[in-house]
Enzyme design. Structure first.
Site, mmCIF file in Angstrom:
data_model
loop_
_atom_site.group_PDB
_atom_site.id
_atom_site.type_symbol
_atom_site.label_atom_id
_atom_site.label_comp_id
_atom_site.label_asym_id
_atom_site.label_seq_id
_atom_site.Cartn_x
_atom_site.Cartn_y
_atom_site.Cartn_z
ATOM 1 N N CYS A 157 0.810 -1.232 0.000
ATOM 2 C CA CYS A 157 0.000 0.000 0.000
ATOM 3 C C CYS A 157 0.831 1.265 0.000
ATOM 4 C CB CYS A 157 -0.862 0.055 1.257
ATOM 5 S SG CYS A 157 -1.915 -1.344 1.426
HETATM 6 N N1 CO8 Z 1 -21.423 -9.209 0.886
HETATM 7 C C1 CO8 Z 1 -22.210 -9.394 1.967
HETATM 8 N N2 CO8 Z 1 -21.741 -9.625 3.179
HETATM 9 C C2 CO8 Z 1 -20.415 -9.686 3.338
HETATM 10 C C3 CO8 Z 1 -19.534 -9.513 2.277
HETATM 11 C C4 CO8 Z 1 -20.080 -9.260 0.998
HETATM 12 N N3 CO8 Z 1 -19.301 -9.096 -0.078
HETATM 13 N N4 CO8 Z 1 -18.269 -9.612 2.722
HETATM 14 C C5 CO8 Z 1 -18.350 -9.846 4.050
HETATM 15 N N5 CO8 Z 1 -19.651 -9.904 4.423
HETATM 16 C C6 CO8 Z 1 -20.179 -10.195 5.750
HETATM 17 C C7 CO8 Z 1 -19.146 -10.828 6.638
HETATM 18 O O1 CO8 Z 1 -19.037 -12.218 6.406
HETATM 19 C C8 CO8 Z 1 -19.699 -10.515 8.003
HETATM 20 O O2 CO8 Z 1 -20.733 -11.398 8.305
HETATM 21 P P1 CO8 Z 1 -20.922 -11.929 9.808
HETATM 22 O O3 CO8 Z 1 -21.209 -10.677 10.608
HETATM 23 O O4 CO8 Z 1 -22.074 -12.866 9.681
HETATM 24 O O5 CO8 Z 1 -19.634 -12.557 10.196
HETATM 25 C C9 CO8 Z 1 -20.321 -9.119 7.806
HETATM 26 O O6 CO8 Z 1 -20.533 -8.992 6.421
HETATM 27 C C10 CO8 Z 1 -19.411 -8.028 8.272
HETATM 28 O O7 CO8 Z 1 -18.087 -8.274 7.749
HETATM 29 P P2 CO8 Z 1 -16.827 -7.488 8.179
HETATM 30 O O8 CO8 Z 1 -16.765 -7.384 9.668
HETATM 31 O O9 CO8 Z 1 -15.628 -8.064 7.459
HETATM 32 O O10 CO8 Z 1 -17.219 -6.056 7.544
HETATM 33 P P3 CO8 Z 1 -16.529 -4.686 7.717
HETATM 34 O O11 CO8 Z 1 -17.566 -3.696 8.055
HETATM 35 O O12 CO8 Z 1 -15.314 -4.762 8.587
HETATM 36 O O13 CO8 Z 1 -16.030 -4.361 6.236
HETATM 37 C C11 CO8 Z 1 -13.943 -4.361 5.005
HETATM 38 C C12 CO8 Z 1 -15.082 -5.188 5.572
HETATM 39 C C13 CO8 Z 1 -14.549 -3.430 3.945
HETATM 40 C C14 CO8 Z 1 -12.937 -5.266 4.364
HETATM 41 C C15 CO8 Z 1 -13.322 -3.504 6.143
HETATM 42 O O14 CO8 Z 1 -13.026 -4.298 7.240
HETATM 43 C C16 CO8 Z 1 -12.057 -2.808 5.715
HETATM 44 O O15 CO8 Z 1 -11.982 -2.136 4.699
HETATM 45 N N6 CO8 Z 1 -11.021 -2.883 6.533
HETATM 46 C C17 CO8 Z 1 -9.746 -2.216 6.249
HETATM 47 C C18 CO8 Z 1 -9.107 -2.970 5.206
HETATM 48 C C19 CO8 Z 1 -7.880 -2.350 4.655
HETATM 49 O O16 CO8 Z 1 -7.585 -1.194 4.710
HETATM 50 N N7 CO8 Z 1 -7.164 -3.176 4.064
HETATM 51 C C20 CO8 Z 1 -5.984 -2.793 3.426
HETATM 52 C C21 CO8 Z 1 -6.003 -3.490 2.153
HETATM 53 S S1 CO8 Z 1 -4.397 -3.759 1.633
HETATM 54 C C22 CO8 Z 1 -4.035 -2.547 0.542
HETATM 55 O O17 CO8 Z 1 -4.656 -1.507 0.514
HETATM 56 C C23 CO8 Z 1 -2.962 -2.823 -0.475
HETATM 57 C C24 CO8 Z 1 -2.508 -4.241 -0.457
HETATM 58 C C25 CO8 Z 1 -1.848 -4.648 -1.697
HETATM 59 C C26 CO8 Z 1 -2.710 -4.750 -2.899
HETATM 60 C C27 CO8 Z 1 -3.413 -6.064 -3.079
HETATM 61 C C28 CO8 Z 1 -3.947 -6.189 -4.485
HETATM 62 C C29 CO8 Z 1 -4.787 -7.428 -4.740
#
Ligand code: CO8
Length: 374
Positions: A157
């Site tokens: 990132c």
């Molecule tokens: N549709 C419906 N429901 C879903 C989905 C979906 N697509 N996905 C998850 N759910 C469900 C989950 O299973 C969960 O269900 P349950 O409560 O029954 O367990 C519920 O929704 C809530 O899930 P989460 O707690 O995971 O939901 P969040 O509100 O936390 O949102 C995010 C998920 C959006 C992923 C959030 O946690 C987030 O963005 N976190 C920060 C992530 C971040 O910044 N990551 C960095 C990424 S790395 C980067 O930027 C570069 C890396 C290198 C590049 C890689 C290229 C491929």
């Protein structure tokens, strides 16, 4: 004498193809239904978990993403493939990543009024390079006819900001006059389109930034870099295991653990306070407070992360003018997000206005630059 270093131009290239949340979810849900039907016996006996449906509403609410660009769309939504088709090219053809790097590079050169003769160094900085060597940066250097040198660097990132840091230091040290940092973020081959937790997160894009000595800069919009600040802290919460040792350990390149995966909640909780602390310490070095920062060009991983970080810094919700969000159109573009925001939202600032560019994410890694409009 220490040189003043400016950002004198940026270039943004986006692929022609997009995938909306609705298209992505329709494909994923059809894939999940097929998977569940094929595995009905094991799912009924409890040996295999059924794949639940994804939802466009969840994706937008949880991340701010509505759509993403994709370099090659064919295959990504095909439920029998769930992976873009990017045909191999012969060794004497331009690589995919050099091609998209060049698109952004040419735009940045035009914006900064620079020709190949003006540029000393090419840094290709991104989350993945499509091969180990020869460096994509050297391929781009050759294609542009630039003398000097180039190299690739991977910092997930924070590749873009860390790349800018290196360029800034070279110019400060007098070892280069003009550096182009390019972020050809070809993320789609590492997206697991079979996983609803992460299938929506990433998009493809290419951004380039030109840094040079203030005294040679002629472009209309220039930003002096006042200082840089970097931080890394090891975390397993965001991983991509695919690598060159895979053949030697008989790994399956298509196994879920080879793709990007994360513990998103943990990342959210740990990275937000880390980034807010990093940023406030950085601006304090210049006797600036949050109120003195006209614009925050923040990493674009998740709209709620940016809102929380801004709340910690500003004690209020940021407007689009304070901290532009580009996630709705671009999704998370690995390291490129803060520079897409910079490219699209910098021209309206006035001379003397201060701003902050900051990335945060995998590693963990945080990289920032305090800048001031000339
Ligand atoms: N549709 C419906 N429901 C879903 C989905 C979906 N697509 N996905 C998850 N759910 C469900 C989950 O299973 C969960 O269900 P349950 O409560 O029954 O367990 C519920 O929704 C809530 O899930 P989460 O707690 O995971 O939901 P969040 O509100 O936390 O949102 C995010 C998920 C959006 C992923 C959030 O946690 C987030 O963005 N976190 C920060 C992530 C971040 O910044 N990551 C960095 C990424 S790395 C980067 O930027 C570069 C890396 C290198 C590049 C890689 C290229 C491929």
């Amino acid at each position: 004498m220490s040189q003043s270093v400016v950002i004198s131009g940026t270039g943004l290239w986006k692929p022609e193809n997009t995938i909306t949340n609705e298209e992505l979810v329709e494909s994923y849900n059809a894939y999940a239904d097929k998977y569940n039907a094929e595995n009905e016996v094991l799912i009924t006996s409890g040996e295999v978990a059924a794949k639940p449906h994804s939802s466009a509403g969840f994706i937008h609410k949880a991340s701010g993403i509505k759509s993403r660009y994709i370099y090659k769309k064919e295959g990504a939504l095909d439920i029998n493939r769930m992976m873009p088709v990017i045909p191999a090219r012969p060794d004497d053809a331009l690589s995919d990543q050099a091609e998209i790097a060049l698109h952004a590079a040419k735009k940045a050169m035009a914006a900064a009024n620079k020709t190949a003769q003006d540029i000393d160094v090419i840094i290709v900085a991104c989350a993945y390079t499509q091969r180990s060597y020869p460096a994509i940066a050297i391929e781009v250097q050759g294609a542009l006819g630039i003398e000097g040198f180039g190299f690739d660097m991977l910092v997930a990132c924070s590749a873009a900001t860390f790349g800018l840091h290196r360029g800034y230091e070279m110019i400060k040290a007098g070892t280069a006059n003009c550096v182009m940092v390019i972020n050809p973020e070809l993320t789609s081959p590492q997206v697991n389109y079979k996983n609803r937790d992460s299938h929506f997160i990433f998009g493809d894009v290419s951004v380039a930034t030109i840094l040079e000595k203030a005294e040679t800069a002629t472009s209309k919009h220039q930003y002096e870099i006042l200082s840089t600040k970097a931080l890394t802290h090891f975390s397993n919460n965001i991983r991509s295991n695919f690598g060159y040792v895979l053949n030697a350990n008989n790994g399956n390149p298509l196994a879920a653990e080879q793709y990007f995966y994360q513990f998103g909640r943990k990342v959210f909780k740990e990275v937000c306070p880390m980034a807010a602390k990093h940023i406030s310490e950085h601006i304090a070095k210049h006797n600036l407070t949050s109120d003195n920062i006209k614009r925050w060009w923040l990493h674009q991983a998740n709209i709620n992360m940016n809102r929380l970080i801004c709340k910690m810094l500003l004690d209020r919700q940021p407007s689009q003018e304070d901290a532009p969000i580009v996630l709705d159109e671009f999704a998370n573009t690995a390291s490129a997000g803060s520079l897409i925001a910079f490219n699209l939202y910098n021209e309206d600032l006035e001379s003397g206005d201060s701003g902050l560019i900051c990335s945060f994410g995998a590693g963990y890694s945080i990289g920032s630059l305090v800048v001031r409009k000339i």
